[in-house]
Design a protein around this motif. Structure first.
Motif, PDB file in Angstrom:
ATOM      1  N   GLU A 208       0.786  -1.191  -0.102  1.00  0.00           N
ATOM      2  CA  GLU A 208      -0.030  -0.017  -0.007  1.00  0.00           C
ATOM      3  C   GLU A 208       0.889   1.171   0.051  1.00  0.00           C
ATOM      4  O   GLU A 208       0.723   2.259  -0.758  1.00  0.00           O
ATOM      5  CB  GLU A 208      -0.827   0.154   1.266  1.00  0.00           C
ATOM      6  CG  GLU A 208      -1.996  -0.874   1.112  1.00  0.00           C
ATOM      7  CD  GLU A 208      -1.778  -2.283   1.327  1.00  0.00           C
ATOM      8  OE1 GLU A 208      -0.848  -2.636   1.501  1.00  0.00           O
ATOM      9  OE2 GLU A 208      -2.425  -3.172   1.064  1.00  0.00           O
TER      10      GLU A 208
ATOM     11  N   TYR B  19       0.470   3.747  -3.140  1.00  0.00           N
ATOM     12  CA  TYR B  19      -0.331   4.999  -3.288  1.00  0.00           C
ATOM     13  C   TYR B  19       0.114   6.280  -3.243  1.00  0.00           C
ATOM     14  O   TYR B  19      -0.377   7.111  -3.994  1.00  0.00           O
ATOM     15  CB  TYR B  19      -1.223   4.687  -1.789  1.00  0.00           C
ATOM     16  CG  TYR B  19      -2.367   3.662  -1.785  1.00  0.00           C
ATOM     17  CD1 TYR B  19      -1.852   2.560  -2.826  1.00  0.00           C
ATOM     18  CD2 TYR B  19      -2.977   3.034  -0.733  1.00  0.00           C
ATOM     19  CE1 TYR B  19      -2.789   1.159  -2.753  1.00  0.00           C
ATOM     20  CE2 TYR B  19      -3.353   1.795  -0.753  1.00  0.00           C
ATOM     21  CZ  TYR B  19      -3.475   0.980  -1.718  1.00  0.00           C
ATOM     22  OH  TYR B  19      -4.157  -0.065  -1.643  1.00  0.00           O
TER      23      TYR B  19
ATOM     24  N   LYS C 270      -7.199  -0.723 -11.916  1.00  0.00           N
ATOM     25  CA  LYS C 270      -7.113  -2.101 -11.267  1.00  0.00           C
ATOM     26  C   LYS C 270      -5.891  -2.642 -11.518  1.00  0.00           C
ATOM     27  O   LYS C 270      -5.520  -2.840 -12.729  1.00  0.00           O
ATOM     28  CB  LYS C 270      -8.047  -3.105 -11.633  1.00  0.00           C
ATOM     29  CG  LYS C 270      -9.655  -2.458 -11.394  1.00  0.00           C
ATOM     30  CD  LYS C 270     -10.494  -3.415 -11.917  1.00  0.00           C
ATOM     31  CE  LYS C 270     -11.881  -2.838 -12.019  1.00  0.00           C
ATOM     32  NZ  LYS C 270     -13.297  -3.691 -12.015  1.00  0.00           N
TER      33      LYS C 270
ATOM     34  N   TYR D 237      -2.274  -5.218 -10.324  1.00  0.00           N
ATOM     35  CA  TYR D 237      -1.977  -6.383  -9.473  1.00  0.00           C
ATOM     36  C   TYR D 237      -0.361  -6.462  -9.561  1.00  0.00           C
ATOM     37  O   TYR D 237       0.156  -6.217 -10.825  1.00  0.00           O
ATOM     38  CB  TYR D 237      -2.847  -7.637  -9.688  1.00  0.00           C
ATOM     39  CG  TYR D 237      -2.304  -8.425 -10.876  1.00  0.00           C
ATOM     40  CD1 TYR D 237      -1.491  -9.377 -10.661  1.00  0.00           C
ATOM     41  CD2 TYR D 237      -2.889  -8.260 -12.108  1.00  0.00           C
ATOM     42  CE1 TYR D 237      -1.005 -10.375 -11.816  1.00  0.00           C
ATOM     43  CE2 TYR D 237      -2.581  -9.181 -12.931  1.00  0.00           C
ATOM     44  CZ  TYR D 237      -1.541 -10.230 -13.088  1.00  0.00           C
ATOM     45  OH  TYR D 237      -1.328 -11.100 -13.955  1.00  0.00           O
TER      46      TYR D 237
ATOM     47  N   GLU E   5      -0.812  -9.355  -4.903  1.00  0.00           N
ATOM     48  CA  GLU E   5      -1.651  -8.217  -4.291  1.00  0.00           C
ATOM     49  C   GLU E   5      -2.267  -7.426  -5.531  1.00  0.00           C
ATOM     50  O   GLU E   5      -1.526  -6.952  -6.354  1.00  0.00           O
ATOM     51  CB  GLU E   5      -0.791  -7.451  -3.196  1.00  0.00           C
ATOM     52  CG  GLU E   5       0.510  -6.978  -4.037  1.00  0.00           C
ATOM     53  CD  GLU E   5       1.143  -5.973  -2.836  1.00  0.00           C
ATOM     54  OE1 GLU E   5       0.371  -5.334  -2.378  1.00  0.00           O
ATOM     55  OE2 GLU E   5       2.367  -6.119  -2.836  1.00  0.00           O
TER      56      GLU E   5
ATOM     57  N   HIS F 110      -4.732  -3.999  -6.313  1.00  0.00           N
ATOM     58  CA  HIS F 110      -5.122  -2.587  -5.522  1.00  0.00           C
ATOM     59  C   HIS F 110      -5.726  -1.874  -6.679  1.00  0.00           C
ATOM     60  O   HIS F 110      -5.496  -1.833  -7.983  1.00  0.00           O
ATOM     61  CB  HIS F 110      -3.695  -1.916  -5.361  1.00  0.00           C
ATOM     62  CG  HIS F 110      -2.944  -2.433  -4.209  1.00  0.00           C
ATOM     63  ND1 HIS F 110      -2.994  -2.086  -3.127  1.00  0.00           N
ATOM     64  CD2 HIS F 110      -2.063  -3.408  -4.318  1.00  0.00           C
ATOM     65  CE1 HIS F 110      -2.191  -2.889  -2.039  1.00  0.00           C
ATOM     66  NE2 HIS F 110      -1.379  -3.616  -3.142  1.00  0.00           N
TER      67      HIS F 110
ATOM     68  N   GLN G 129     -10.839   3.171  -2.309  1.00  0.00           N
ATOM     69  CA  GLN G 129      -9.882   1.896  -2.804  1.00  0.00           C
ATOM     70  C   GLN G 129     -10.284   0.672  -2.127  1.00  0.00           C
ATOM     71  O   GLN G 129     -11.035   0.551  -1.037  1.00  0.00           O
ATOM     72  CB  GLN G 129      -8.542   2.290  -2.282  1.00  0.00           C
ATOM     73  CG  GLN G 129      -7.936   3.623  -3.102  1.00  0.00           C
ATOM     74  CD  GLN G 129      -6.671   3.935  -2.360  1.00  0.00           C
ATOM     75  OE1 GLN G 129      -6.446   4.455  -1.567  1.00  0.00           O
ATOM     76  NE2 GLN G 129      -5.438   3.450  -3.103  1.00  0.00           N
TER      77      GLN G 129
ATOM     78  N   CYS H 213      -8.425  -3.451  -1.734  1.00  0.00           N
ATOM     79  CA  CYS H 213      -6.992  -4.260  -2.182  1.00  0.00           C
ATOM     80  C   CYS H 213      -7.206  -5.827  -1.822  1.00  0.00           C
ATOM     81  O   CYS H 213      -8.244  -5.958  -0.816  1.00  0.00           O
ATOM     82  CB  CYS H 213      -5.878  -3.676  -1.407  1.00  0.00           C
ATOM     83  SG  CYS H 213      -5.798  -3.954   0.163  1.00  0.00           S
TER      84      CYS H 213
END
Ligand code: P5A
Ligand code: ZN
Length: 473
Positions: free
Chosen positions: A103, A107, A123, A125, A152, A154, A247, A249
């Motif tokens: 994150e 971000y 989107k 990953y 992951e 996000h 958001q 995740c």
């Protein structure tokens, strides 16, 4: 399976999946066979995600100040972060965190990328390694300090509703993925005291291992605007206003691979769904002194024919007893084996043996046998999936008195109870029973009870949810 923990440890070694003798606690080496299983699993996952996500790759290191920005988040991870403090002999001015999750790496960049509502949704990953200094007992694949296979995703949205929808979409993707692997799951909303640090709410998938403990195998988080506010991720709306984004995740790890092994394995060893087995069919020539060349030639021919149909085949023509080979390929989880000896060759037949039920099937080598084999793969997969789901369904026990909890847990089962959903009440339940609440089921969930007129098992207020309790990893 008497001792799952021991079984699991042994199978990782015997089936050459990973070598856990690496001299750092919580870190292991993927061996070629394990790597192939991992690769096949990741291919299924990527195919699902690539439909509407884009793959990216962020750096491993996160500047200290970025990691520290989101207070709640960092509090959740502060005891688990590894730090890079030096470059050679020189102490760094700014410590660098090794990502425990990304994150705080992603971000600040999202804040540069997101401009207008037209850019949304986004989107992304990535599949990377992450590091968590876990203090609980580490176990290969299950609780590791280097998560080697951290997927992951996000996503960024312009409305709360869309983020909420995305949670459902992500749950759908994970269900599809676990279904492909035949892994059964309990889906629940985590209690507020157990949600992801910084999330509005967390939805979690838990599977059920043979020792009666559940394992969290995937989580989907609605982050709301918390991170957007911290990292100043804003967009221009259609009316030229500036608003913070919403958001989500969601993540998976090596635990998925652990579950495939743990859920389907048995006394004979590994048992892999055909879709991910490195060797979907193992050909074993039955050799005698006479005519062995012809038998091997036929085996090679079958191998080629199957490979042309996209089937992964290996021939074990080592000079050892066939019985030993059968044993070894059962241990390795090859879903089918094909035996061919001189007499079969004469009749143009071969024998197939299923790993799931040891059934023997004669096939005619003049026929379209690839098709037959693909049908058998489907059948084996369906059987594996059903067996696993039957087990989890039989393991969820509804109780109406908290006194029953420990008994159910001691029998290696999962508790289903009626609950008001209040934090104070939930914490009291955990305290009294010394068992974790996994979370709550929603109405249309596989394991929800009919709560009509029911009261909370502890405080006796109106029951709003079906709660689940289990011994967890
Ligand atoms: C979602 C992706 C996150 O980190 N950030 C990006 C969010 N969620 S999580 O729940 O903390 O982790 C995601 C999944 O990773 C597995 N997991 C682990 N697997 C092996 N060893 C560990 N030490 C470990 N820690 C977490 C869990 O399956 C979890 O759901
Ligand atoms: Zn209550």
């Amino acid at each position: 399976m008497e001792n799952f923990s021991e079984w699991f440890h042994n199978i990782l070694e015997e089936a050459e999946i990973i070598d856990s003798r690496y001299p750092i606690k919580g870190m292991s080496v993927w061996l070629p066979n394990g790597f192939k299983i991992r690769k096949n699993i990741l291919e299924l996952l990527k195919k699902l995600l690539d439909k509407d996500h884009e793959e990216v790759l962020f750096p491993l290191l996160v500047p200290e100040d970025e990691l520290a920005k989101e207070g709640i988040h960092v509090k959740g991870f502060e005891d688990e972060v590894y730090w890079v403090t030096h470059g050679g002999q020189k102490e760094l001015n700014k410590k660098l965190a090794i990502r425990p999750t990304s994150e705080t790496a992603m971000y600040p960049m999202f804040s540069l990328w997101v401009r207008s509502h037209i850019d949304l949704p986004m989107k992304f990953y990535q599949i990377v390694n992450t590091f968590r200094y876990e203090t609980k007992h580490t176990r290969p694949l299950i609780r590791v300090r280097e998560i080697t296979t951290f997927k992951e995703a996000h996503t960024v949205h312009s409305t709360a509703k869309e983020a909420d929808e995305q949670v459902k979409i992500a749950i759908g993707i994970y269900k599809e993925f676990f279904d492909l692997l035949g892994i059964p799951y309990l889906l629940s909303k985590r209690p507020v005291w157990d949600k992801f640090p910084g999330a509005d709410y967390t939805m979690a998938f838990d599977t059920f291992l043979p020792d009666g403990k559940t394992l969290q195998i995937g989580t989907v988080h609605n982050l709301g605007q918390t991170f957007a506010k911290t990292f100043d991720i804003t967009f221009e709306t259609e009316d030229n206003a500036h608003e913070h984004v919403y958001q989500t995740c969601y993540g998976l790890s090596d635990r998925v691979i652990a579950s495939v092994i743990g859920v389907h394995g048995d006394e004979k060893g590994l048992h892999l769904p055909p879709k991910i087995a490195p060797n979907q069919i193992t050909i074993i020539p039955i050799l005698f002194k006479k005519g062995s060349e012809e038998v091997i030639a036929k085996c090679e021919e079958i191998k080629l024919a199957l490979e042309l149909n996209g089937i992964r085949v290996n021939i074990d023509d080592r000079d050892i007893r066939p019985g030993k080979k059968f044993y070894q390929w059962e241990l390795n989880g090859s879903p089918l084996r094909l035996e061919l000896g001189p007499r079969d060759l004469k009749n143009n037949k071969a024998i197939l043996v299923r790993r799931d039920n040891l059934e023997k099937i004669e096939i005619d080598l003049d026929s379209e046998y690839s098709e037959k084999i693909n049908e058998l793969f489907d059948d084996i997969y369906n059987n594996m999936k059903k067996t696993a789901w039957d087990k989890i369904k039989d393991s969820v026990i509804i109780i109406d008195n908290l006194k029953e909890v420990n008994n159910v847990i001691a029998n290696g089962k999962v508790v289903s109870f009626s609950w008001c959903g209040e934090e104070e009440c939930g914490k009291a339940i955990e305290e009294i029973t010394d068992v974790d609440i996994l979370g709550t089921q929603n109405e249309n969930n596989e394991f929800s009870q009919n709560l009509n007129g029911k009261k909370c098992i502890h405080c006796e207020n109106e029951a709003k949810y079906t709660g689940l309790m289990a011994k967890t990893y």
